[in-house]
Each structure stands twice: as structure tokens, then as C-alpha cells.
Design a protein around this motif. Structure first.
Motif, PDB file in Angstrom:
ATOM      1  N   PRO B  51       0.789  -1.235   0.000  1.00 60.40           N
ATOM      2  CA  PRO B  51       0.000   0.000   0.000  1.00 60.40           C
ATOM      3  C   PRO B  51       0.825   1.291   0.000  1.00 60.40           C
ATOM      4  O   PRO B  51       0.235   2.364  -0.128  1.00 60.40           O
ATOM      5  CB  PRO B  51      -0.805  -0.118   1.297  1.00 60.40           C
ATOM      6  N   HIS B  52       2.140   1.215   0.175  1.00 60.36           N
ATOM      7  CA  HIS B  52       2.958   2.427   0.246  1.00 60.36           C
ATOM      8  C   HIS B  52       3.688   2.673  -1.071  1.00 60.36           C
ATOM      9  O   HIS B  52       4.087   1.727  -1.751  1.00 60.36           O
ATOM     10  CB  HIS B  52       3.950   2.326   1.401  1.00 60.36           C
ATOM     11  N   PRO B  53       3.905   3.950  -1.425  1.00 61.82           N
ATOM     12  CA  PRO B  53       4.445   4.254  -2.761  1.00 61.82           C
ATOM     13  C   PRO B  53       5.968   4.209  -2.888  1.00 61.82           C
ATOM     14  O   PRO B  53       6.473   4.138  -4.017  1.00 61.82           O
ATOM     15  CB  PRO B  53       3.962   5.685  -3.013  1.00 61.82           C
ATOM     16  N   ASP B  54       6.690   4.281  -1.771  1.00 64.39           N
ATOM     17  CA  ASP B  54       8.143   4.451  -1.882  1.00 64.39           C
ATOM     18  C   ASP B  54       8.912   3.329  -1.192  1.00 64.39           C
ATOM     19  O   ASP B  54       8.656   3.021  -0.026  1.00 64.39           O
ATOM     20  CB  ASP B  54       8.572   5.776  -1.227  1.00 64.39           C
ATOM     21  N   PRO B  55       9.914   2.761  -1.862  1.00 64.08           N
ATOM     22  CA  PRO B  55      10.831   1.863  -1.156  1.00 64.08           C
ATOM     23  C   PRO B  55      11.691   2.670  -0.183  1.00 64.08           C
ATOM     24  O   PRO B  55      12.235   3.714  -0.558  1.00 64.08           O
ATOM     25  CB  PRO B  55      11.695   1.280  -2.282  1.00 64.08           C
ATOM     26  N   LEU B  56      11.779   2.235   1.072  1.00 68.05           N
ATOM     27  CA  LEU B  56      12.659   2.885   2.053  1.00 68.05           C
ATOM     28  C   LEU B  56      13.953   2.108   2.200  1.00 68.05           C
ATOM     29  O   LEU B  56      15.009   2.669   2.446  1.00 68.05           O
ATOM     30  CB  LEU B  56      11.964   2.965   3.423  1.00 68.05           C
ATOM     31  N   SER B  57      13.862   0.796   2.115  1.00 70.56           N
ATOM     32  CA  SER B  57      15.026  -0.084   2.254  1.00 70.56           C
ATOM     33  C   SER B  57      14.819  -1.262   1.329  1.00 70.56           C
ATOM     34  O   SER B  57      13.810  -1.957   1.426  1.00 70.56           O
ATOM     35  CB  SER B  57      15.137  -0.565   3.705  1.00 70.56           C
ATOM     36  N   VAL B  58      15.760  -1.457   0.412  1.00 69.89           N
ATOM     37  CA  VAL B  58      15.639  -2.526  -0.590  1.00 69.89           C
ATOM     38  C   VAL B  58      16.927  -3.333  -0.600  1.00 69.89           C
ATOM     39  O   VAL B  58      17.994  -2.802  -0.929  1.00 69.89           O
ATOM     40  CB  VAL B  58      15.410  -1.950  -2.000  1.00 69.89           C
ATOM     41  N   THR B  59      16.841  -4.593  -0.237  1.00 66.53           N
ATOM     42  CA  THR B  59      18.005  -5.481  -0.318  1.00 66.53           C
ATOM     43  C   THR B  59      17.787  -6.483  -1.450  1.00 66.53           C
ATOM     44  O   THR B  59      16.759  -7.160  -1.489  1.00 66.53           O
ATOM     45  CB  THR B  59      18.226  -6.221   1.011  1.00 66.53           C
ATOM     46  N   THR B  60      18.756  -6.543  -2.348  1.00 62.60           N
ATOM     47  CA  THR B  60      18.702  -7.477  -3.478  1.00 62.60           C
ATOM     48  C   THR B  60      19.909  -8.401  -3.410  1.00 62.60           C
ATOM     49  O   THR B  60      21.043  -7.937  -3.271  1.00 62.60           O
ATOM     50  CB  THR B  60      18.733  -6.695  -4.807  1.00 62.60           C
ATOM     51  N   LEU B 100      16.892 -12.340  -5.438  1.00 63.35           N
ATOM     52  CA  LEU B 100      15.982 -12.335  -4.289  1.00 63.35           C
ATOM     53  C   LEU B 100      15.936 -10.918  -3.753  1.00 63.35           C
ATOM     54  O   LEU B 100      16.967 -10.234  -3.697  1.00 63.35           O
ATOM     55  CB  LEU B 100      16.484 -13.267  -3.176  1.00 63.35           C
ATOM     56  N   MET B 101      14.764 -10.485  -3.345  1.00 63.52           N
ATOM     57  CA  MET B 101      14.605  -9.125  -2.821  1.00 63.52           C
ATOM     58  C   MET B 101      13.800  -9.134  -1.532  1.00 63.52           C
ATOM     59  O   MET B 101      12.861  -9.916  -1.383  1.00 63.52           O
ATOM     60  CB  MET B 101      13.901  -8.250  -3.859  1.00 63.52           C
ATOM     61  N   LEU B 102      14.209  -8.259  -0.611  1.00 65.81           N
ATOM     62  CA  LEU B 102      13.493  -8.055   0.655  1.00 65.81           C
ATOM     63  C   LEU B 102      13.444  -6.549   0.859  1.00 65.81           C
ATOM     64  O   LEU B 102      14.483  -5.888   0.823  1.00 65.81           O
ATOM     65  CB  LEU B 102      14.267  -8.756   1.784  1.00 65.81           C
ATOM     66  N   ALA B 103      12.243  -5.996   1.017  1.00 65.09           N
ATOM     67  CA  ALA B 103      12.133  -4.537   1.033  1.00 65.09           C
ATOM     68  C   ALA B 103      11.086  -4.031   2.016  1.00 65.09           C
ATOM     69  O   ALA B 103      10.125  -4.735   2.335  1.00 65.09           O
ATOM     70  CB  ALA B 103      11.798  -4.023  -0.374  1.00 65.09           C
ATOM     71  N   THR B 104      11.328  -2.814   2.492  1.00 67.16           N
ATOM     72  CA  THR B 104      10.385  -2.081   3.339  1.00 67.16           C
ATOM     73  C   THR B 104       9.931  -0.841   2.573  1.00 67.16           C
ATOM     74  O   THR B 104      10.751  -0.177   1.938  1.00 67.16           O
ATOM     75  CB  THR B 104      11.059  -1.645   4.650  1.00 67.16           C
ATOM     76  N   PHE B 105       8.648  -0.560   2.658  1.00 60.89           N
ATOM     77  CA  PHE B 105       8.069   0.568   1.923  1.00 60.89           C
ATOM     78  C   PHE B 105       7.434   1.567   2.887  1.00 60.89           C
ATOM     79  O   PHE B 105       7.019   1.216   3.987  1.00 60.89           O
ATOM     80  CB  PHE B 105       7.011   0.051   0.943  1.00 60.89           C
ATOM     81  N   THR B 208      27.986  -7.952  -8.320  1.00 63.30           N
ATOM     82  CA  THR B 208      27.365  -7.626  -7.040  1.00 63.30           C
ATOM     83  C   THR B 208      26.753  -8.900  -6.452  1.00 63.30           C
ATOM     84  O   THR B 208      26.004  -9.593  -7.131  1.00 63.30           O
ATOM     85  CB  THR B 208      26.251  -6.583  -7.262  1.00 63.30           C
ATOM     86  N   LEU B 209      27.091  -9.194  -5.204  1.00 63.77           N
ATOM     87  CA  LEU B 209      26.436 -10.311  -4.515  1.00 63.77           C
ATOM     88  C   LEU B 209      25.176  -9.823  -3.825  1.00 63.77           C
ATOM     89  O   LEU B 209      24.154 -10.498  -3.824  1.00 63.77           O
ATOM     90  CB  LEU B 209      27.386 -10.944  -3.481  1.00 63.77           C
ATOM     91  N   GLU B 210      25.285  -8.629  -3.215  1.00 63.06           N
ATOM     92  CA  GLU B 210      24.146  -8.095  -2.458  1.00 63.06           C
ATOM     93  C   GLU B 210      24.204  -6.586  -2.508  1.00 63.06           C
ATOM     94  O   GLU B 210      25.279  -5.998  -2.401  1.00 63.06           O
ATOM     95  CB  GLU B 210      24.220  -8.599  -1.012  1.00 63.06           C
ATOM     96  N   LEU B 211      23.050  -5.960  -2.676  1.00 58.19           N
ATOM     97  CA  LEU B 211      22.961  -4.494  -2.724  1.00 58.19           C
ATOM     98  C   LEU B 211      21.806  -4.051  -1.834  1.00 58.19           C
ATOM     99  O   LEU B 211      20.688  -4.553  -1.979  1.00 58.19           O
ATOM    100  CB  LEU B 211      22.688  -4.044  -4.162  1.00 58.19           C
ATOM    101  N   THR B 212      22.084  -3.155  -0.903  1.00 56.32           N
ATOM    102  CA  THR B 212      21.018  -2.576  -0.083  1.00 56.32           C
ATOM    103  C   THR B 212      20.962  -1.072  -0.344  1.00 56.32           C
ATOM    104  O   THR B 212      21.978  -0.386  -0.232  1.00 56.32           O
ATOM    105  CB  THR B 212      21.237  -2.842   1.414  1.00 56.32           C
ATOM    106  N   VAL B 213      19.791  -0.598  -0.731  1.00 59.64           N
ATOM    107  CA  VAL B 213      19.599   0.832  -0.996  1.00 59.64           C
ATOM    108  C   VAL B 213      18.612   1.388   0.024  1.00 59.64           C
ATOM    109  O   VAL B 213      17.542   0.803   0.246  1.00 59.64           O
ATOM    110  CB  VAL B 213      19.048   1.075  -2.421  1.00 59.64           C
ATOM    111  N   HIS B 214      18.971   2.496   0.648  1.00 55.83           N
ATOM    112  CA  HIS B 214      18.058   3.233   1.517  1.00 55.83           C
ATOM    113  C   HIS B 214      17.683   4.533   0.826  1.00 55.83           C
ATOM    114  O   HIS B 214      18.557   5.370   0.574  1.00 55.83           O
ATOM    115  CB  HIS B 214      18.722   3.542   2.864  1.00 55.83           C
ATOM    116  N   VAL B 215      16.414   4.683   0.513  1.00 56.41           N
ATOM    117  CA  VAL B 215      15.946   5.934  -0.083  1.00 56.41           C
ATOM    118  C   VAL B 215      15.540   6.855   1.053  1.00 56.41           C
ATOM    119  O   VAL B 215      14.763   6.477   1.931  1.00 56.41           O
ATOM    120  CB  VAL B 215      14.767   5.691  -1.042  1.00 56.41           C
ATOM    121  N   ARG B 216      16.082   8.074   1.049  1.00 52.85           N
ATOM    122  CA  ARG B 216      15.935   8.958   2.198  1.00 52.85           C
ATOM    123  C   ARG B 216      15.006  10.141   1.948  1.00 52.85           C
ATOM    124  O   ARG B 216      14.344  10.624   2.838  1.00 52.85           O
ATOM    125  CB  ARG B 216      17.315   9.465   2.638  1.00 52.85           C
TER     126      ARG B 216
END
Lengths: 266, 266
Positions: B51-60, B100-105, B208-216
């Protein structure tokens, strides 16, 4: 001898990719199990299903606070390669997922490439016996975890809310002398007071939304030196960076978390 | 008008939690789709289910290189809270999971707490028209992505392998003027040459083995200023940190990746 952490992260098989655990109250911060401890518990179940011994990258999302007592763990070992493997896991209580984990595993003892970059000097920090026990800083909140983890901090941060920097420097180890391995580093990456504490004072519980730990080297025996800093707080969400070194000043882990700063009291 | 990225990350529903996609060759680095592009593609399917529009934390986690063409996406929206939601996803080709992805929105437009920490000044960087096109640095490797992303770098890094620091500073934006939103930031966090390039020269593909992005923060219109640095390389595994600012020097995203440095040629 069995160490406390190993006893209190014991898991038992419950079918294919399923494990049962008992979340111990001994690692609590107030009423809640410490996030690093619960991550270590879930990580045990992933380690049981992959061919590599060390977590290299562990991302944990905290959906709802776990509670002490029975828990179900579900694991999927997704890929096993020669050098690394990948797995996902979750902790379930009352049929609701509380933690989600995504991790890559490898073997820290494998020798390899000798190209090296290490521009991460440890912070200035007096020896442990000249630091201040974390316990002395926390009036009013019961911290059972302090019977499990010995943490001392730089004397400068003994007065919360008095510094311009949101920064914690200190030493940490297990209270019963358990050697610190890669699993231990994942736990200890989330076992200090939040670094915003030194800047804003007693701000209550700072819930971790997501924590990613990169284990870089196997630590030498002894204390771990840690530096935690928050340089990016916006709209109630903060990024805290944590780096950890062993007693030989070798960088052993880096971690970063996204956490929630609860509203200031009116 | 439809922008290239939106057209080339189009997904179609294929049942509960399932989507189909077509991995475009237009974002390739050599023969491989760019990791940031494929992360954005998977992220689209997660965004479609929360239900939320923005990724806050995305781990791939990158398990195996994806290839151009048909792909299946599997999504699980695990939790939907008031302020944040959580989802997992994966990209599957030839019946094998590749990402594989794990994310918070959340919602970046929500106003909230006004306590702020911003000790992340942008790097020294001349304006874009005084920088050097990334394209001019890459002899010998075909980079279709440079028709999609416009990236220019500090003139100092024009000669790879000549610097002591493993560091890239530059500007980046979409080639067709697509506004940079939170999805775009996740892509752009992995769209520069690897920072070890400036230190070690042409070291080939750095997977890249793993990438975590934090959108601020939501970026202002215009270019994104980026700083990528590797300060921790050990045993063939490196940690690269990336920070991105908008044209108003507001920090808009932080990212960190674990990547593999392939063996040096004998």
C-alpha cells in the motif's frame, strides 16, 4: 562447556525447512528480546541448511516485536554455489511473521586474493577498564541482556543528550567468555545503546526496521571495539552505521540499520 | 509520454503474487543486464502489491546473472502497517531464481518529526558540463545502458588505475529526462563504474552479490550527484558505499553493496 548464547539459540528440526526455537528472555531490552539476539537465533536455522559456515551478508527486517517463548522458524536454502550460498528465513509466532531474513554465506577461512583496502581505522578509545559500563547509563529500564553481554562505552558519552554527535564508541564481548565468531558479530552489531542517545538523550525505544550486517573477517580472541554513528536522520527515520574491530584493530564487521525515532514527548 | 524505464520495466499480472516481465537488453553492461535495472524491475512487482508508494530499504541478492527476455516474478506482501509495509520477491528464469529481494516501503511525502541530522556533505565536483562522459572511459566493452542513463564523472578519474583511492564521483540522470523518483534512485545506485576501477584499473566485471539501498528523500528535479567509495576490500570481497544527493545538495539515498573482485590476470 556450552555457552549461554549457544544454549539460548538452540533449535530443533520440525520438518523440511522448519525448526522450532525458544526465544529466551535473558537477552531482553525491557520487555522485548534484543534484535541482534533474535537475528542470531533465526540465523542459526539458515546456517543449519546451507553448506558454508559464515554469514557474509545478513539482512533482517523486523515486522513486529518478537516475544519470549516458542517460535517457529521457516528456512529456504535457495542456492548453494562453490564460494557462496543464499538462504531466506523467517520467525513466526502466533502464526504471524515477526522477522524476515535474507542472507549470503561463505567461508571466512578461505585464503584468496591478496589485494586489500582498509581505510577504516578504529576510533580513539581508552582500554576497557577505563571505560564506563553500559549498565551505569540506563536508569529505569531493566536490561537482562547486560547479564549476557558486557559492554563498556567511552567516558565522554556517560551523559546522554549532551553531545553534538550521535555517536557511541565502546568495547563489547559476551559475559561468559564465549568466543566471538561470525554469528556472534551479527548479534553484537545490535547490542549497544542507539547512537542517537548521545545526541537527543533518553528517547525511549528506537525500533530497528531493517538491519544489514556484513561480516568481513574472523575476529581474534578478546574484546570487540565498536563505533556507531547516526549522520542521517530525517522525518523520524534514521540510518545508523556500525563498524567493529578486533583487538588487533582489524575491521571484522560493518553494519547499517534503518530505525524509527519515536516522536518526542509533547 | 511513457519514459524508457517505465516501458522497459512493464509487468503484467499472472496470478496471485505472480507477474511476468520482459528483461530488456537496453540496460546491459556487456552481455549482462545491469543489476540496478533488474532490481528496479523486481521492485515494480513488489510496489504493485504493497500500500505504500516508496521503497525505504531494498536489499537485493544476485544469485545468478539474469538474461534478457521473459522472466517470472514472485511476490509476497508480508505485512502492511500504517507507516510501513514489507514484501519479498524474486525473479525466476529457466525455473531458477536469479534475484531475491526483501524490502520495506513507506511514503516519503509524509511530513513528520523535525529532528534532523545531516552530516553528509556532497563531494567536491565540477558541474556536469565540466565532467567527463562515462562512455569515454570504457574502451572495449559495449555499454547499451549508456543509451538509457547519462553519467559523467570527475575529470580526475578519467585514467583508471591511477588513484590511491577506490572512489568515483559523478553526476547521473536518465537519458530521456525521466524524473528521478524513489524507484529511479534504486536503479541509479548501481549504475556507475565500480569504484575499485579507479584504484586497480580495468578489473573486468565486478559482480554484485548483495545491494542494499536506503531511499531517504524525494529528489528535486535535475541531476543526481553521486559518491561511490570502496574502503574495505579483503579476500576478493569488497564493500562499496554509495551516497546520492539532488541538485539542492540534499542526501536522497545511501547504498552499500557486497561485490566480488575477480582474480587478477596471471
Amino acid at each position: 562447556m556450552t555457552y549461554q548464547l549457544d544454549r539460548e539459540t538452540n533449535i530443533t528440526p520440525a520438518g523440511r525447512g522448519r525448526w522450532r526455537a525458544d526465544v529466551s528472555p535473558h537477552w531482553n531490552i525491557g520487555e522485548n528480546p534484543n534484535g541482534g539476539y533474535v537475528a542470531a537465533l533465526v540465523l542459526k536455522s539458515l546456517l543449519a541448511e546451507v553448506p558454508h559456515p559464515d554469514p557474509l551478508s545478513v539482512t533482517t527486517h523486523y515486522l513486529r516485536p518478537p516475544r519470549s517463548g516458542d517460535a517457529n522458524l521457516e528456512v529456504e536454502a535457495v542456492r548453494a554455489g562453490r564460494r557462496t550460498s543464499n538462504a531466506t528465513g523467517r520467525l513466526i509466532q502466533d502464526e504471524r511473521p515477526r522477522l524476515l531474513m535474507l542472507a549470503t554465506f561463505g567461508d571466512l577461512s578461505t585464503a584468496g586474493d591478496d589485494r586489500e583496502l582498509t581505510a577504516n581505522p578504529p576510533p580513539d578509545l581508552p582500554p576497557p577498564n577505563e571505560c564506563v559500563a553500559r549498565a551505569s547509563l540506563e536508569q529505569g529500564v531493566h536490561l537482562p541482556i547486560l547479564d549476557r553481554v558486557e559492554a563498556v562505552v567511552h567516558p565522554d558519552i556517560a551523559q546522554p543528550g549532551t553531545l553534538d554527535e550521535a555517536e557511541v564508541r565502546g568495547w563489547i564481548r559476551f559475559g561468559d567468555g564465549r568466543p566471538i565468531d561470525s554469528l556472534g558479530l551479527v548479534l553484537l552489531a545490535d547490542a549497544f545503546p542507539p547512537s542517537v542517545f548521545t545526541r537527543f538523550g533518553r528517547i525511549g525505544w528506537v525500533p530497528t526496521l531493517e538491519l544489514t550486517v556484513h561480516v568481513r573477517r574472523s575476529p581474534a580472541p578478546g574484546w570487540i571495539k565498536a563505533h556507531l554513528v547516526t549522520t542521517d536522520l530525517h522525518n523520524g527515520l534514521l540510518i545508523e552505521d556500525c563498524r567493529m574491530w578486533d583487538e588487533n584493530d582489524r575491521l571484522v564487521a560493518q553494519a547499517r540499520q534503518l530505525a524509527l525515532l519515536n516522536p518526542a514527548p509533547a
